[in-house]
Enzyme design. Sequence first.
Site, mmCIF file in Angstrom:
data_model
loop_
_atom_site.group_PDB
_atom_site.id
_atom_site.type_symbol
_atom_site.label_atom_id
_atom_site.label_comp_id
_atom_site.label_asym_id
_atom_site.label_seq_id
_atom_site.Cartn_x
_atom_site.Cartn_y
_atom_site.Cartn_z
ATOM 1 N N SER A 133 6.746 52.691 -1.670
ATOM 2 C CA SER A 133 6.986 52.685 -0.238
ATOM 3 C C SER A 133 5.736 53.112 0.509
ATOM 4 O O SER A 133 4.969 53.933 0.018
ATOM 5 C CB SER A 133 8.137 53.651 0.078
ATOM 6 O OG SER A 133 8.472 53.567 1.435
ATOM 7 N N GLY A 138 11.300 61.130 3.230
ATOM 8 C CA GLY A 138 12.074 62.213 3.839
ATOM 9 C C GLY A 138 11.419 62.774 5.086
ATOM 10 O O GLY A 138 11.296 63.989 5.243
ATOM 11 N N GLY A 142 13.349 56.895 8.285
ATOM 12 C CA GLY A 142 14.330 56.032 7.624
ATOM 13 C C GLY A 142 13.940 55.596 6.224
ATOM 14 O O GLY A 142 14.305 54.502 5.780
ATOM 15 N N SER A 143 13.220 56.463 5.493
ATOM 16 C CA SER A 143 12.841 56.070 4.130
ATOM 17 C C SER A 143 14.085 55.834 3.276
ATOM 18 O O SER A 143 14.133 54.891 2.481
ATOM 19 C CB SER A 143 11.923 57.127 3.489
ATOM 20 O OG SER A 143 12.602 58.342 3.274
ATOM 21 N N GLU A 180 23.234 54.964 1.656
ATOM 22 C CA GLU A 180 22.883 56.058 2.575
ATOM 23 C C GLU A 180 23.893 57.207 2.433
ATOM 24 O O GLU A 180 23.532 58.380 2.512
ATOM 25 C CB GLU A 180 22.931 55.542 4.025
ATOM 26 C CG GLU A 180 21.655 54.914 4.505
ATOM 27 C CD GLU A 180 20.613 55.956 4.914
ATOM 28 O OE1 GLU A 180 19.903 56.467 4.022
ATOM 29 O OE2 GLU A 180 20.507 56.248 6.105
ATOM 30 N N ASP A 191 20.383 53.632 10.688
ATOM 31 C CA ASP A 191 19.132 53.427 9.949
ATOM 32 C C ASP A 191 19.214 52.191 9.061
ATOM 33 O O ASP A 191 18.298 51.366 9.026
ATOM 34 C CB ASP A 191 18.806 54.660 9.086
ATOM 35 C CG ASP A 191 18.460 55.874 9.924
ATOM 36 O OD1 ASP A 191 18.600 55.799 11.155
ATOM 37 O OD2 ASP A 191 18.040 56.904 9.350
HETATM 38 N N1 LIG Z 1 9.586 56.083 -1.895
HETATM 39 C C1 LIG Z 1 10.764 56.514 -2.317
HETATM 40 N N2 LIG Z 1 11.093 56.430 -3.626
HETATM 41 C C2 LIG Z 1 12.306 56.841 -4.048
HETATM 42 N N3 LIG Z 1 13.247 57.406 -3.251
HETATM 43 C C3 LIG Z 1 12.968 57.540 -1.953
HETATM 44 C C4 LIG Z 1 11.721 57.103 -1.420
HETATM 45 N N4 LIG Z 1 11.730 57.350 -0.097
HETATM 46 C C5 LIG Z 1 12.921 57.926 0.183
HETATM 47 N N5 LIG Z 1 13.669 58.048 -0.918
HETATM 48 C C6 LIG Z 1 15.039 58.626 -0.987
HETATM 49 O O1 LIG Z 1 15.400 59.035 0.334
HETATM 50 C C7 LIG Z 1 15.577 60.460 0.419
HETATM 51 C C8 LIG Z 1 15.040 60.973 1.749
HETATM 52 O O2 LIG Z 1 15.955 60.606 2.713
HETATM 53 P P1 LIG Z 1 16.197 61.386 4.064
HETATM 54 O O3 LIG Z 1 17.328 60.699 4.730
HETATM 55 O O4 LIG Z 1 16.303 62.849 3.830
HETATM 56 O O5 LIG Z 1 14.839 61.150 4.885
HETATM 57 P P2 LIG Z 1 14.395 59.898 5.763
HETATM 58 O O6 LIG Z 1 15.322 58.784 5.518
HETATM 59 O O7 LIG Z 1 12.958 59.670 5.511
HETATM 60 O O8 LIG Z 1 14.539 60.463 7.233
HETATM 61 P P3 LIG Z 1 15.661 60.104 8.363
HETATM 62 O O9 LIG Z 1 16.955 59.949 7.636
HETATM 63 O O10 LIG Z 1 15.657 61.293 9.268
HETATM 64 O O11 LIG Z 1 15.160 58.874 9.008
HETATM 65 C C9 LIG Z 1 14.827 61.007 -0.780
HETATM 66 O O12 LIG Z 1 15.432 62.226 -1.184
HETATM 67 C C10 LIG Z 1 15.058 59.893 -1.817
HETATM 68 O O13 LIG Z 1 16.352 59.997 -2.357
HETATM 69 C C1 LIG Z 2 20.214 62.261 12.090
HETATM 70 C C2 LIG Z 2 20.620 60.802 12.097
HETATM 71 O O1 LIG Z 2 21.248 60.520 13.358
HETATM 72 C C3 LIG Z 2 19.431 59.887 12.020
HETATM 73 C C4 LIG Z 2 18.601 59.993 10.788
HETATM 74 O O2 LIG Z 2 17.574 59.028 10.873
HETATM 75 C C5 LIG Z 2 21.603 60.565 10.980
HETATM 76 C C6 LIG Z 2 22.315 59.222 11.082
HETATM 77 O O3 LIG Z 2 22.432 58.669 12.189
HETATM 78 O O4 LIG Z 2 22.802 58.778 10.034
HETATM 79 MG MG LIG Z 3 17.398 58.963 5.867
#
Ligand SMILES: Nc1ncnc2c1ncn2[C@@H]1O[C@H](COP(=O)(O)OP(=O)(O)OP(=O)(O)O)[C@@H](O)[C@H]1O
Ligand SMILES: C[C@@](O)(CCO)CC(=O)[O-]
Ligand SMILES: [Mg+2]
Length: 410
Positions: A133, A138, A142-143, A180, A191
């Site tokens: 990626s 995290g 939206g990873s 998710e 997301d």
């Molecule tokens: N490059 C990657 N390789 C493998 N797993 C990943 C990778 N990127 C994200 N993940 C998965 O997503 C999780 C992170 O998700 P999290 O929802 O906490 O953060 P985010 O999606 O970046 O932020 P947000 O939800 O606020 O947009 C990690 O713990 C892992 O499970």
């Molecule tokens: C915090 C949140 O609103 C956004 C995370 O990117 C959670 C969600 O909508 O699922």
């Molecule tokens: Mg997320």
Amino acid sequence: MTSSRTFATSAPGKVIIFGEHSAVYGKPAVAASASSMRSYLLVQPDVKDTDISLLFPDIKLELQCALEQLSAITASHTLGEKLNPALTSAIASLLEEHKLPALQHSAALCFLYLYLSIVPASERTPTRFTLRSTLPVGAGLGSSASVSVAVAQACLTLCSHDSITPPPRDTVNKWAFVGETCIHGDPSGIDNAIATHGGALLFAKDSPTPPRRLVPPSPIVTVLTYTRIPRSTKTLVAGVRSRYEAEPEIFGPLLESMGALAERGCRALEEGDLATTLQLVQVCHGQLVALGVSHPGLEVVRVLTDELGIGQTKLTGAGGGGCSLTLLNNDAPEEVVTQFKSELQERYGYETFETTLGGSGCSIVDLDDARVDKNTRQTVLDVFASTESSREQLDNWLLPEGPTSLPWQF
Ligand SMILES: Nc1ncnc2c1ncn2[C@@H]1O[C@H](COP(=O)(O)OP(=O)(O)OP(=O)(O)O)[C@@H](O)[C@H]1O
Ligand SMILES: C[C@@](O)(CCO)CC(=O)[O-]
Ligand SMILES: [Mg+2]
């Protein structure tokens, strides 16, 4: 059989402009894809093995699972598009011996849940899945959703008998929501909707009407700042839930007001009304502070934006660290914006990206397609395989509409 082919899937990250957290409570929210920042999943048949292998080097996860062991799990569980806690527990027990930290555990759980639910036992063959990626892991962009969408697309393709073509987007999105849910428990679905469909959407969870596509009169350009402060969406969403349940009369109206702000923000964006949009960005950040999801490291970015007078900054995504979004005034001098970025970089070690929001959603490419020449194919496989591959190399070889332009299908 598509399982004998080598292919890759991809999905973008997202930026929530208005409505993070309140989206979980069914309030309207506005988000757009960050289509140049994406997750890529390579799927390769692995003839020598009896396992599936997960190679997720961004989070230092390598996992082998025996197909026989996986069949034993699915034989005793009901599979469907609603999260089945018994299946989650069975996968968690399988993962127990690996003693994975939370970050790896959630990724493995999401992958295995989708793989076991979507790909029937009769279609499972030894396969190697490599995930890379260019999104910070995290960090609020939206990873997790981009990973869930890439995995859902790959699994749906594995059980199709046709050639490698994009599975229906609504099906991808439905499964990605399940992914998710494995990662953060109580998602709104915004997301994964963006990672699937791309563009910009006005979205409300459980709404009888589908998300509405937003068409701003000119591209939305933002500066994103990655604070490198680790956080977990799951923990932050659970924290807001417990605050809301303890004091519903205080937090209920706040969440309501956040939804009203998102609808107003949507109108301002579509009217190209920058003055109102900037004011709403400022208020939205204040609301998120009141919800308890900011962080001193995010406030640094907001304060510097105010001091330099270049626009407005809010946290984006779940907060608690991760990333902020800065919307610039039309007349923000270029040298002051450069000063803003370099001060964040040099003084705080933050990373900044200037991004235009919107753009393509999920995509798929058949690497056995005759249009992919042998050298390109090998280089793409090498870029996936090397843990040393930089973001620039991934962009160069994999970004849809990027310099090398593989025949991605959308
Ligand atoms: N490059 C990657 N390789 C493998 N797993 C990943 C990778 N990127 C994200 N993940 C998965 O997503 C999780 C992170 O998700 P999290 O929802 O906490 O953060 P985010 O999606 O970046 O932020 P947000 O939800 O606020 O947009 C990690 O713990 C892992 O499970
Ligand atoms: C915090 C949140 O609103 C956004 C995370 O990117 C959670 C969600 O909508 O699922
Ligand atoms: Mg997320």
